[in-house]
Scaffold this active site. Structure first.
Site, PDB file in Angstrom:
ATOM      1  N   MET A 204      24.460   9.045   1.732  1.00  0.00           N
ATOM      2  CA  MET A 204      24.475  10.181   2.371  1.00  0.00           C
ATOM      3  C   MET A 204      24.601  10.123   3.973  1.00  0.00           C
ATOM      4  O   MET A 204      25.294  11.056   4.612  1.00  0.00           O
ATOM      5  CB  MET A 204      23.090  11.049   2.145  1.00  0.00           C
ATOM      6  CG  MET A 204      22.921  12.523   2.470  1.00  0.00           C
ATOM      7  SD  MET A 204      24.285  13.349   1.521  1.00  0.00           S
ATOM      8  CE  MET A 204      23.045  13.654  -0.124  1.00  0.00           C
TER       9      MET A 204
ATOM     10  N   PHE B 111     -11.808  -5.899  14.077  1.00  0.00           N
ATOM     11  CA  PHE B 111     -10.606  -6.316  13.357  1.00  0.00           C
ATOM     12  C   PHE B 111     -10.374  -5.446  12.187  1.00  0.00           C
ATOM     13  O   PHE B 111     -11.046  -5.111  11.364  1.00  0.00           O
ATOM     14  CB  PHE B 111     -11.186  -7.995  12.515  1.00  0.00           C
ATOM     15  CG  PHE B 111     -10.087  -8.266  11.765  1.00  0.00           C
ATOM     16  CD1 PHE B 111      -8.790  -8.850  12.194  1.00  0.00           C
ATOM     17  CD2 PHE B 111     -10.307  -8.422  10.288  1.00  0.00           C
ATOM     18  CE1 PHE B 111      -7.889  -9.754  11.298  1.00  0.00           C
ATOM     19  CE2 PHE B 111      -9.561  -8.992   9.456  1.00  0.00           C
ATOM     20  CZ  PHE B 111      -8.355  -9.683  10.097  1.00  0.00           C
ATOM     21  N   GLN B 112      -9.055  -5.241  12.199  1.00  0.00           N
ATOM     22  CA  GLN B 112      -8.592  -4.344  11.140  1.00  0.00           C
ATOM     23  C   GLN B 112      -9.237  -2.916  11.300  1.00  0.00           C
ATOM     24  O   GLN B 112      -9.385  -2.077  10.203  1.00  0.00           O
ATOM     25  CB  GLN B 112      -8.618  -5.018   9.714  1.00  0.00           C
ATOM     26  CG  GLN B 112      -7.761  -5.910   9.333  1.00  0.00           C
ATOM     27  CD  GLN B 112      -7.618  -6.287   7.981  1.00  0.00           C
ATOM     28  OE1 GLN B 112      -8.490  -6.082   7.330  1.00  0.00           O
ATOM     29  NE2 GLN B 112      -6.423  -7.046   7.766  1.00  0.00           N
TER      30      GLN B 112
ATOM     31  N   LYS C 297     -17.566   0.069   5.645  1.00  0.00           N
ATOM     32  CA  LYS C 297     -18.201  -1.090   4.791  1.00  0.00           C
ATOM     33  C   LYS C 297     -19.784  -0.987   4.764  1.00  0.00           C
ATOM     34  O   LYS C 297     -20.439  -1.113   3.491  1.00  0.00           O
ATOM     35  CB  LYS C 297     -17.921  -2.433   5.254  1.00  0.00           C
ATOM     36  CG  LYS C 297     -17.875  -3.283   4.267  1.00  0.00           C
ATOM     37  CD  LYS C 297     -17.448  -4.635   4.728  1.00  0.00           C
ATOM     38  CE  LYS C 297     -17.644  -5.760   3.658  1.00  0.00           C
ATOM     39  NZ  LYS C 297     -17.149  -7.128   4.193  1.00  0.00           N
TER      40      LYS C 297
ATOM     41  N   GLU D 208       0.818  -1.302  -0.157  1.00  0.00           N
ATOM     42  CA  GLU D 208      -0.027   0.036  -0.049  1.00  0.00           C
ATOM     43  C   GLU D 208       0.787   1.282  -0.028  1.00  0.00           C
ATOM     44  O   GLU D 208       0.239   2.334  -0.306  1.00  0.00           O
ATOM     45  CB  GLU D 208      -0.855   0.061   1.201  1.00  0.00           C
ATOM     46  CG  GLU D 208      -2.033  -0.912   1.134  1.00  0.00           C
ATOM     47  CD  GLU D 208      -1.792  -2.251   1.614  1.00  0.00           C
ATOM     48  OE1 GLU D 208      -2.604  -3.161   1.735  1.00  0.00           O
ATOM     49  OE2 GLU D 208      -0.426  -2.493   2.021  1.00  0.00           O
TER      50      GLU D 208
END
Length: 552
Positions: free
Chosen positions: A467, A105-106, A155, A43
């Site tokens: 760097m 959940f999530q 949802k 993602e």
């Protein structure tokens, strides 16, 4: 309705990754042939790819991910876009509204988590609000100072049924109370700015990221042609004015050229176009061009007088301001000023081939510049290779340099290149990366292979986080702590993904494989074994004045 609203906003591409909470949206996408969905492998890469798409096109990029870890994985990409003022819409799935706040959940509060790195964010709690929210989101993301907007989609809201069909009305004018992005330029201030420029003996223009918007670049070139002002660019402003133009003095700031930094310090009038004066640009703020009359033009009022004390602060777009100045200013010449500037180096220090013939990073970038006729879309990650690219690739057009400036995000370059290649399948897109940065999103090789994208990757492999190692060498007495990094055989690994892999360790080999890469269709991963401890110069020590450059 959501898909129809996206089509209303002329969305043609979404970068995303599905999951349970966002399945209703993916189910709706199944029947939509007008929007291409790019399935990334992480993602974070979806956000960076949407960012690259947006920077290359000027249109908002769109990301679609699920709730919980899907949403949190985008935060680095959102912050990257926010720091660099990139228009982006992030659609996140969310648990049903009746499960919010129950540690479901999530479930995470992505709305709260992203408030500080978005221009605006929403959580949809009523299906009838969706048209307003989507239209407002695109309007906010793309007007005024652009930026990312997040929309959280529970949802149950996305599975709700509407009582009447949704009507696509096309793009409409949007009014949001308290949000006035279109600021009328102050004519009196334009007159004052023009008078200052006409009487200036040693004027200079600084072009920043705000100079890439609209027709700013062409107006800037018209102004320079008429008035012969020298120009310097910030990292984000590269491409707004052609790098090879004789009046372009290069990049200024921590890694700026000698000519750019010295000219700024010696100027009597400075016009700053879409520049926010970050610490990497200004160095020691109290010592930044102390004797000059400073003019700052920026679309965002919050940036005016924020970091540097300004004499004339003008809120408005760079495009409008340049147009107003051009309507007022006569032809000018500054021969004595140019004679002085021409005694300073306008380019990064010349580099010497290594004694044992080992490849140098600068040689690789110059080979890429030659092979692409300075006309590719170039993305980079962050580190030494980023600065070498800024100095040694000759950018001639706006939106051709995609790099993370404000946040400095390693792992940005390759997904951003994918986003640009999706937007411009017929243009050459090159990602220049380091062995540390590339490993952060290496999995996206599979995305590029699946889509057959014309992306070429050049990895400067020096065995260090370069760097960081350079800072440890220069400022921490060579105490190399945790900067040695091992890497796979990138060329061999590329082949396991189905991409082409090439490697080089000498200049002749580099020229050969670069020539090969650009006649091969699809993604090519090029690995260049370069000299290990090459340093980026010039460099201004942290907290020092830009006059205190270490030149080599």
């Amino acid at each position: 309705m959501l898909i129809q609203l996206l089509l209303e906003q002329e969305v043609d591409t979404i970068f995303g990754y599905p999951g349970g909470a966002v399945l209703p949206v993916y189910d709706a996408l199944f029947d939509c042939d007008s929007i291409q969905h790019v399935l990334v492998r992480h993602e974070q890469a979806a956000a960076h790819a949407a960012d690259g798409y947006a920077r290359a096109t000027g249109k908002p990029g769109v990301t679609l991910v699920t709730s919980g870890p899907g949403a949190t994985n985008t935060i680095t990409g959102i912050a990257t876009a926010y720091m660099d003022s990139v228009p982006m819409i992030v659609l996140t799935g969310q648990v049903p509204t009746h499960l919010l706040g129950l540690d479901s959940f999530q479930e995470v509060d992505i709305f709260g988590m992203t408030m500080s790195v978005t221009k605006q964010n929403y959580i949809v709690t009523d299906p009838t609000d969706l048209p307003r929210i989507i239209r407002e989101a695109f309007h906010i993301a793309t007007t005024g100072r652009p930026g990312p907007v997040l929309i959280d989609l529970p949802k149950d809201i996305m599975t709700a049924l509407l009582e009447s069909p949704f009507e696509n009305t096309g793009k409409q004018s949007i009014y949001i109370e308290g949000y006035t992005p279109n600021i009328k330029i102050n004519d009196a201030k334009l007159e004052a700015i023009t008078k200052r420029l006409v009487t200036a003996k040693q004027p200079i223009l600084i072009v920043g990221g705000g100079s890439l918007a609209g027709k700013s670049s062409s107006l800037l070139q018209e102004l320079i042609s008429r008035c012969n002002f020298p120009v310097v660019a910030t990292l984000m402003g590269i491409g707004a004015f052609p790098s090879e133009h004789p009046l372009h003095l290069g990049m200024l700031g921590m890694h700026g050229t000698v000519a750019a930094n010295r000219a700024i310090q010696a100027a009597d009038v400075i016009v700053c176009l879409g520049v926010r004066f970050s610490d990497r640009v200004s160095g020691n703020r109290k010592a930044f061009s102390p004797d000059s009359f400073k003019i700052q033009i920026d679309i965002d009022n919050a940036e005016l007088n924020k970091n540097i004390e300004i004499d004339i602060a003008l809120q408005g777009s760079v495009e409008q301001a340049l147009s107003g100045i051009l309507d007022r200013i006569p032809k000018l010449n500054h021969t004595a000023w140019h004679d002085k500037i021409n005694t300073w180096a306008k380019h990064a220090p010349a580099f010497k081939p290594s004694e044992d013939g080992q490849l140098t990073p600068q040689e690789v970038i110059r080979c890429l510049d030659n092979a692409t006729n300075s006309d590719a879309i170039i993305s980079t990650d962050v580190g030494q290779h980023q600065i070498w690219t800024a100095h040694h690739y000759q950018f001639g057009t706006p939106r051709s340099f995609l790099t993370s400036g404000g946040l400095g995000t390693m792992g940005y370059g390759f997904p951003a290149a994918i986003g640009a290649a999706v937007a411009f399948p017929n243009r050459q897109v090159v990602c220049i990366s380091g062995d540390g940065s590339f490993q952060m999103n290496v999995q996206e090789i599979m995305t590029a292979v699946d889509l057959g994208l014309n992306v070429k990757v050049a990895i400067l492999k020096n065995g260090y986080l370069g760097m960081v190692r350079q800072w440890q060498q220069l400022f921490l007495n060579n105490r190399y702590s945790a900067v040695r990094i091992s890497s796979p055989d990138f060329a061999a690994m590329a082949k396991t993904f189905g991409a082409h892999g090439l490697s080089a360790s000498t200049l002749k080999e580099a020229e050969t494989i670069i020539k090969m890469a650009f006649v091969i269709d699809g993604p090519v991963i090029m690995e260049f074994e370069v000299i290990e401890e090459a340093n980026v110069y010039p460099i201004v020590p942290p907290g020092a004045s830009n006059e205190e450059m270490i030149e080599e």
